[in-house]
Design a protein around this motif. Structure first.
Motif, PDB file in Angstrom:
ATOM      1  N   TYR A 172       5.430  12.896  23.390  1.00  0.00           N
ATOM      2  CA  TYR A 172       4.921  12.609  24.733  1.00  0.00           C
ATOM      3  C   TYR A 172       3.397  12.469  24.712  1.00  0.00           C
ATOM      4  O   TYR A 172       2.841  11.536  25.300  1.00  0.00           O
ATOM      5  N   ALA A 173       2.735  13.385  24.042  1.00  0.00           N
ATOM      6  CA  ALA A 173       1.271  13.351  23.996  1.00  0.00           C
ATOM      7  C   ALA A 173       0.767  12.101  23.276  1.00  0.00           C
ATOM      8  O   ALA A 173      -0.250  11.513  23.670  1.00  0.00           O
ATOM      9  N   LEU A 174       1.475  11.690  22.235  1.00  0.00           N
ATOM     10  CA  LEU A 174       1.083  10.466  21.526  1.00  0.00           C
ATOM     11  C   LEU A 174       1.303   9.247  22.419  1.00  0.00           C
ATOM     12  O   LEU A 174       0.496   8.311  22.409  1.00  0.00           O
ATOM     13  N   SER A 175       2.371   9.248  23.212  1.00  0.00           N
ATOM     14  CA  SER A 175       2.619   8.168  24.164  1.00  0.00           C
ATOM     15  C   SER A 175       1.519   8.124  25.216  1.00  0.00           C
ATOM     16  O   SER A 175       1.039   7.045  25.590  1.00  0.00           O
ATOM     17  N   LEU A 176       1.120   9.290  25.700  1.00  0.00           N
ATOM     18  CA  LEU A 176       0.043   9.371  26.692  1.00  0.00           C
ATOM     19  C   LEU A 176      -1.250   8.796  26.130  1.00  0.00           C
ATOM     20  O   LEU A 176      -1.970   8.049  26.809  1.00  0.00           O
ATOM     21  N   ASN A 177      -1.557   9.109  24.878  1.00  0.00           N
ATOM     22  CA  ASN A 177      -2.765   8.586  24.255  1.00  0.00           C
ATOM     23  C   ASN A 177      -2.655   7.079  24.004  1.00  0.00           C
ATOM     24  O   ASN A 177      -3.657   6.355  24.075  1.00  0.00           O
ATOM     25  N   TYR A 178      -1.441   6.614  23.722  1.00  0.00           N
ATOM     26  CA  TYR A 178      -1.202   5.179  23.546  1.00  0.00           C
ATOM     27  C   TYR A 178      -1.607   4.411  24.802  1.00  0.00           C
ATOM     28  O   TYR A 178      -2.160   3.310  24.732  1.00  0.00           O
ATOM     29  N   PHE A 179      -1.385   5.011  25.970  1.00  0.00           N
ATOM     30  CA  PHE A 179      -1.720   4.381  27.242  1.00  0.00           C
ATOM     31  C   PHE A 179      -3.158   4.692  27.653  1.00  0.00           C
ATOM     32  O   PHE A 179      -3.414   5.113  28.780  1.00  0.00           O
ATOM     33  N   SER A 180      -4.093   4.464  26.787  1.00  0.00           N
ATOM     34  CA  SER A 180      -5.499   4.694  27.118  1.00  0.00           C
ATOM     35  C   SER A 180      -6.377   3.782  26.273  1.00  0.00           C
ATOM     36  O   SER A 180      -6.054   3.485  25.122  1.00  0.00           O
ATOM     37  N   ARG A 181      -7.449   3.311  26.864  1.00  0.00           N
ATOM     38  CA  ARG A 181      -8.481   2.524  26.170  1.00  0.00           C
ATOM     39  C   ARG A 181      -7.885   1.331  25.416  1.00  0.00           C
ATOM     40  O   ARG A 181      -8.322   0.976  24.330  1.00  0.00           O
ATOM     41  N   ILE A 219       0.841  -1.204   0.000  1.00  0.00           N
ATOM     42  CA  ILE A 219       0.000   0.000   0.000  1.00  0.00           C
ATOM     43  C   ILE A 219       0.873   1.250   0.000  1.00  0.00           C
ATOM     44  O   ILE A 219       0.609   2.211  -0.729  1.00  0.00           O
ATOM     45  N   PHE A 220       1.928   1.215   0.808  1.00  0.00           N
ATOM     46  CA  PHE A 220       2.818   2.377   0.878  1.00  0.00           C
ATOM     47  C   PHE A 220       3.452   2.657  -0.482  1.00  0.00           C
ATOM     48  O   PHE A 220       3.541   3.816  -0.906  1.00  0.00           O
ATOM     49  N   LYS A 221       3.895   1.609  -1.167  1.00  0.00           N
ATOM     50  CA  LYS A 221       4.563   1.804  -2.457  1.00  0.00           C
ATOM     51  C   LYS A 221       3.601   2.341  -3.512  1.00  0.00           C
ATOM     52  O   LYS A 221       4.010   3.033  -4.445  1.00  0.00           O
ATOM     53  N   LEU A 222       2.298   2.024  -3.360  1.00  0.00           N
ATOM     54  CA  LEU A 222       1.294   2.546  -4.290  1.00  0.00           C
ATOM     55  C   LEU A 222       0.888   3.985  -3.946  1.00  0.00           C
ATOM     56  O   LEU A 222       0.693   4.815  -4.837  1.00  0.00           O
ATOM     57  N   PHE A 223       0.764   4.252  -2.621  1.00  0.00           N
ATOM     58  CA  PHE A 223       0.276   5.573  -2.180  1.00  0.00           C
ATOM     59  C   PHE A 223       1.179   6.114  -1.067  1.00  0.00           C
ATOM     60  O   PHE A 223       0.739   6.290   0.078  1.00  0.00           O
ATOM     61  N   PRO A 224       2.438   6.405  -1.365  1.00  0.00           N
ATOM     62  CA  PRO A 224       3.359   6.834  -0.306  1.00  0.00           C
ATOM     63  C   PRO A 224       2.956   8.146   0.373  1.00  0.00           C
ATOM     64  O   PRO A 224       3.097   8.281   1.590  1.00  0.00           O
ATOM     65  N   THR A 225       2.454   9.106  -0.397  1.00  0.00           N
ATOM     66  CA  THR A 225       2.075  10.396   0.183  1.00  0.00           C
ATOM     67  C   THR A 225       0.870  10.251   1.101  1.00  0.00           C
ATOM     68  O   THR A 225       0.852  10.783   2.222  1.00  0.00           O
ATOM     69  N   PHE A 226      -0.139   9.507   0.644  1.00  0.00           N
ATOM     70  CA  PHE A 226      -1.346   9.283   1.445  1.00  0.00           C
ATOM     71  C   PHE A 226      -1.004   8.505   2.714  1.00  0.00           C
ATOM     72  O   PHE A 226      -1.469   8.839   3.809  1.00  0.00           O
ATOM     73  N   PHE A 227      -0.190   7.469   2.575  1.00  0.00           N
ATOM     74  CA  PHE A 227       0.198   6.631   3.710  1.00  0.00           C
ATOM     75  C   PHE A 227       0.944   7.473   4.751  1.00  0.00           C
ATOM     76  O   PHE A 227       0.668   7.391   5.954  1.00  0.00           O
ATOM     77  N   THR A 228       1.876   8.278   4.289  1.00  0.00           N
ATOM     78  CA  THR A 228       2.649   9.128   5.192  1.00  0.00           C
ATOM     79  C   THR A 228       1.746  10.143   5.886  1.00  0.00           C
ATOM     80  O   THR A 228       1.922  10.450   7.074  1.00  0.00           O
ATOM     81  N   LYS A 229       0.756  10.648   5.145  1.00  0.00           N
ATOM     82  CA  LYS A 229      -0.180  11.623   5.697  1.00  0.00           C
ATOM     83  C   LYS A 229      -0.962  11.037   6.872  1.00  0.00           C
ATOM     84  O   LYS A 229      -1.180  11.719   7.889  1.00  0.00           O
ATOM     85  N   ILE A 230      -1.366   9.777   6.763  1.00  0.00           N
ATOM     86  CA  ILE A 230      -2.123   9.132   7.839  1.00  0.00           C
ATOM     87  C   ILE A 230      -1.325   9.136   9.135  1.00  0.00           C
ATOM     88  O   ILE A 230      -1.825   9.514  10.204  1.00  0.00           O
ATOM     89  N   TYR A 231      -0.067   8.728   9.044  1.00  0.00           N
ATOM     90  CA  TYR A 231       0.751   8.633  10.254  1.00  0.00           C
ATOM     91  C   TYR A 231       1.145  10.003  10.792  1.00  0.00           C
ATOM     92  O   TYR A 231       1.262  10.180  12.011  1.00  0.00           O
ATOM     93  N   ASN A 232       1.308  10.956   9.920  1.00  0.00           N
ATOM     94  CA  ASN A 232       1.601  12.299  10.399  1.00  0.00           C
ATOM     95  C   ASN A 232       0.382  12.952  11.042  1.00  0.00           C
ATOM     96  O   ASN A 232       0.518  13.802  11.929  1.00  0.00           O
ATOM     97  N   GLU A 233      -0.814  12.552  10.608  1.00  0.00           N
ATOM     98  CA  GLU A 233      -2.028  13.043  11.266  1.00  0.00           C
ATOM     99  C   GLU A 233      -2.113  12.484  12.688  1.00  0.00           C
ATOM    100  O   GLU A 233      -2.559  13.173  13.608  1.00  0.00           O
ATOM    101  N   CYS A 234      -1.701  11.229  12.870  1.00  0.00           N
ATOM    102  CA  CYS A 234      -1.663  10.647  14.223  1.00  0.00           C
ATOM    103  C   CYS A 234      -0.720  11.457  15.106  1.00  0.00           C
ATOM    104  O   CYS A 234      -1.034  11.731  16.276  1.00  0.00           O
ATOM    105  N   LEU A 235       0.425  11.843  14.541  1.00  0.00           N
ATOM    106  CA  LEU A 235       1.386  12.636  15.299  1.00  0.00           C
ATOM    107  C   LEU A 235       0.865  14.047  15.544  1.00  0.00           C
ATOM    108  O   LEU A 235       0.975  14.576  16.658  1.00  0.00           O
ATOM    109  N   ARG A 236       0.277  14.653  14.524  1.00  0.00           N
ATOM    110  CA  ARG A 236      -0.213  16.037  14.653  1.00  0.00           C
ATOM    111  C   ARG A 236      -1.351  16.123  15.652  1.00  0.00           C
ATOM    112  O   ARG A 236      -1.411  17.041  16.478  1.00  0.00           O
ATOM    113  N   LYS A 237      -2.279  15.167  15.587  1.00  0.00           N
ATOM    114  CA  LYS A 237      -3.431  15.174  16.493  1.00  0.00           C
ATOM    115  C   LYS A 237      -3.141  14.479  17.820  1.00  0.00           C
ATOM    116  O   LYS A 237      -4.012  14.417  18.693  1.00  0.00           O
ATOM    117  N   GLU A 238      -1.909  13.938  17.935  1.00  0.00           N
ATOM    118  CA  GLU A 238      -1.473  13.264  19.166  1.00  0.00           C
ATOM    119  C   GLU A 238      -2.464  12.168  19.558  1.00  0.00           C
ATOM    120  O   GLU A 238      -2.885  12.041  20.704  1.00  0.00           O
TER     121      GLU A 238
END
Length: 279
Positions: A222-231, A77-96
């Protein structure tokens, strides 16, 4: 004991509960501090090259989590849609935000060597099957945290576990060198060996976060780690039954992030003054 009761007992053993009923003032303070925002600078976004490098290290033969998606599928999937794939993970980081779907795991009990005939639940150790999407985000996150710690020389040099280019052989050689040096000075040397039972399974989340704060972790990591430790949830299956348990402490056996978080937790112990003067 019926099947469901046995499964519940196993889950209680595999996944201990973090109860605050016996918290001291110190523990309460750490819990409260863990949820406070951190005022450090943010880390930069993930790059396509960084994501590809991590994806290529994943073993495609490893069993997937409950969504059935393998690392090979993610790589394609990454090799087909590298920009979209990267965007998903950066949204996780941006939104923590660590997606809820990636916080669930399947528990697989494995019988320990030479304990096949035992009847106690302690004869098993557990392995967690985690959705690859979450396992991949774990790896991106802990690699960034490790880079921050290593590049700033924040971790104790006497830590040998889960470190690149370090092993138990290095630890043994360091111990040998210390012993020989002191024996040559006609000093007495005493060695104490401790085994931490269920170390990663019972790692206390607020303490991990407290150590990340002490290491001045970038605030979005840090904020992403904090969210990782929930639910977080884990499920044990049989052919006809399933038992689900809320996870409140520890890191999954088989996770990408567990060993790194354990090093952050253990760093405080290694930094204690261990010099003892005998009179």
């Amino acid at each position: 004991m019926d099947v469901v009761s046995t499964m519940k007992h196993m889950m209680e053993y595999f996944i201990p509960e973090d109860s605050n009923s016996c918290d001291s003032v110190h523990h309460k303070t750490i819990r409260q501090l863990a949820v406070e925002p951190l005022g450090t600078p943010e880390d930069v976004e993930f790059t396509k090259e960084e994501i590809l490098a991590v994806l290529e290290k994943f073993d495609p033969s490893k069993a997937p989590g409950e969504d059935g998606l393998t690392s090979e599928i993610f790589l394609r999937i990454f090799k087909l849609f590298p920009t979209f794939f990267t965007k998903i993970y950066n949204e996780c980081l941006r939104k923590e935000h660590f997606p809820k779907h990636w916080k669930s795991s399947i528990i697989i009990p494995i019988v320990k060597p030479d304990e096949e005939g035992g009847k106690e639940v302690t004869k098993y150790r557990s392995i967690s099957l985690i959705n690859v999407g979450g396992k991949f985000l774990e790896k991106l996150l802990i690699d960034r945290i490790n880079h921050h710690a290593f590049s700033n020389s924040l971790l104790n040099e006497n830590q040998y576990g889960f470190f690149r280019q370090k092993s138990t052989v290095d630890a043994a050689l360091a111990a040998k060198g210390f012993i020989l040096e002191n024996l040559e000075k006609k000093k007495c040397v005493v060695m104490v060996s401790l085994v931490v039972k269920g170390a990663i399974d019972a790692a206390w989340w607020p303490s991990i976060l407290s150590n990340l704060r002490d290491l001045r972790c970038p605030k979005n990591l840090y904020a992403l780690s904090l969210n990782y430790f929930s639910r977080r949830v884990a499920t044990l299956h049989t052919n006809t039954q399933a038992v689900r348990r809320i996870v409140t402490t520890g890191c999954c056996q088989g996770s990408s992030i567990g060993p790194g978080f354990w090093n952050m937790l253990y760093n405080t112990l290694l930094n204690l003054n261990s010099q003892v003067t005998l009179k």
